[in-house]
Design an enzyme around this catalytic site. Structure first.
Site, PDB file in Angstrom:
ATOM      1  N   ASP A  85       0.815  -1.224   0.000  1.00 47.87           N
ATOM      2  CA  ASP A  85       0.000   0.000   0.000  1.00 47.87           C
ATOM      3  C   ASP A  85       0.843   1.265   0.000  1.00 47.87           C
ATOM      4  O   ASP A  85       2.042   1.229   0.239  1.00 47.87           O
ATOM      5  CB  ASP A  85      -0.859   0.022   1.270  1.00 47.87           C
ATOM      6  CG  ASP A  85      -2.114  -0.793   1.082  1.00 47.87           C
ATOM      7  OD1 ASP A  85      -2.362  -1.230  -0.053  1.00 47.87           O
ATOM      8  OD2 ASP A  85      -2.830  -1.003   2.089  1.00 47.87           O
ATOM      9  N   TYR A  94       6.404 -10.268   6.781  1.00 50.06           N
ATOM     10  CA  TYR A  94       6.262  -8.820   6.949  1.00 50.06           C
ATOM     11  C   TYR A  94       6.907  -8.432   8.277  1.00 50.06           C
ATOM     12  O   TYR A  94       6.907  -9.208   9.233  1.00 50.06           O
ATOM     13  CB  TYR A  94       4.790  -8.403   6.973  1.00 50.06           C
ATOM     14  CG  TYR A  94       4.192  -8.240   5.598  1.00 50.06           C
ATOM     15  CD1 TYR A  94       4.324  -7.027   4.917  1.00 50.06           C
ATOM     16  CD2 TYR A  94       3.492  -9.274   4.989  1.00 50.06           C
ATOM     17  CE1 TYR A  94       3.770  -6.860   3.656  1.00 50.06           C
ATOM     18  CE2 TYR A  94       2.930  -9.113   3.730  1.00 50.06           C
ATOM     19  CZ  TYR A  94       3.082  -7.896   3.061  1.00 50.06           C
ATOM     20  OH  TYR A  94       2.534  -7.739   1.811  1.00 50.06           O
TER      21      TYR A  94
END
Lengths: 245, 245
Positions: free
Chosen positions: A53, A111
């Site tokens: 994002d 992540y």
């Protein structure tokens, strides 16, 4: 055609995310495709392992592209390093089997979410961490994270904008490390729903700040309802750390 | 009047340096004075331990100011933290003896110079390090640094724009550390001429890259001539680390 795999590190602060948008090249994909297309005189399209994002960073995003160019890998790599902006760096480049696909072949992803847990934020880390002033209870966060390990329906931990057919994913591990008040949360899973890591981190922060209990996390998961979970943590602390194949 | 001492951490990337310039408030001093003046309704002038140049950073710059304000230190600190830009953070604030003067009372300073010594630069460190692609010979750099320790005339290592009466300074120590190809050079001295740390680092880089020998550094010093020394290393790798009183 040759198939080239790239590992990409980027500071996402300035960008609208990884994925190319129409009429806007302030995306990581757009910047890389522009340089590659110029280099090869072809219209290159790269396939990323997945989107990141707006404002999200990467230590090891992976993408591949097909080309008829006969340039050596070294020449391509040097060209990209010279013409890409300073905040996007190709750290590895190699020729791979024709069948390799960055997205379909990804087995799992790691992540990393970074939290600056000092009273005052560090100006040098301000764009790559989320600042939390109050001391986090890491032991409680570790306890809460255990409920998320394994295969679950993560509907409560996905943006309501997520349109995947199935919300079942498997989290292999969640590791929480701390060094000089810099907290690092590593989330390793076989796939992630839209905003999933940031909502998981939001929930863990609620636990670390004693606004929720580890048991609440278990219940959040069981509700299968986004509105029952925690807020989404800010994008700037999130880094796509590694893609495993 | 009360005398307040502040320790300041800043990312200098956006600024024209520490010292306030006329008609330009893109300086660290200007930003802090503006907030303090608004807070106290006085015209506050802060005294820094010394200047830092455009693009130079600080982990522990020190400054003090006098005020008649009766606000508590905590209130002042909170106000500054709220109204200063994100890249300037006051990390400590305390009331000190009326005679304390940030510049005159400074006994010594430690500067830190950071080098990203990887083949490709790290996008997250690009504004706070100087990138050197070729592997540095740290042992040779350590050997060269020994010639600079002690009291010397540092004319060769000062910008020709320096207008100090005496160019004699004492370097207490130069420490060169390395961790995951991030090289840190700590230079501790009783005072520094204009650009002195950056020229010292420029000389050490020449040695580390085998463009000069440690013996050359000794000769540079003896020449007492700026034109005989190395280039000035870039500002973005330099950090005013600590001021000792």
């Amino acid at each position: 055609m040759r198939n080239i795999k790239m590992t990409i590190k980027y500071d996402g602060s300035r960008y609208k995310g990884f994925q190319r948008l129409k009429d806007n090249d302030m995306t990581i994909q757009g910047k890389i495709e522009n340089v590659l297309s110029k280099m090869t005189n072809e219209s290159i399209e790269i396939i990323g392992s997945g989107r990141t994002d707006m404002g999200v960073h990467a230590n090891g995003q992976v993408a591949n592209f097909k080309t008829d160019s006969e340039l050596s890998i070294k020449k391509m790599h040097d060209y990209l390093y010279e013409y890409l902006p300073e905040d996007i760096v190709i750290i590895n480049m190699e020729e791979v089997d024709d069948r390799f696909h960055s997205r379909y072949n990804a087995k799992s992803k790691i992540y990393l979410y970074k939290i600056d847990n000092n009273k005052y934020h560090d100006p040098f880390l301000r764009k790559y961490t989320t600042h939390v002033e109050k001391k986090l209870d890491l032991e409680l966060m570790r306890e809460a994270s255990k409920y998320l390990i394994g295969e679950h329906d993560f509907t409560s931990f996905a943006s309501s904008k997520s349109k995947k057919k199935s919300n079942i994913r498997e989290i292999h591990s969640i590791e929480i490390k701390e060094h000089h008040n810099l907290v690092e949360i590593y989330v390793h899973g076989n796939g992630f729903l839209y905003n999933m890591v940031r909502i998981i981190v939001g929930a863990l922060l609620d636990v670390g700040l004693h606004r929720k209990t580890p048991q609440d996390i278990k219940e959040m998961l069981e509700f299968k309802d986004r509105s029952k979970a925690s807020d989404t943590a800010p994008s700037k602390g999130l880094i796509l750390h590694k893609v495993n194949y």
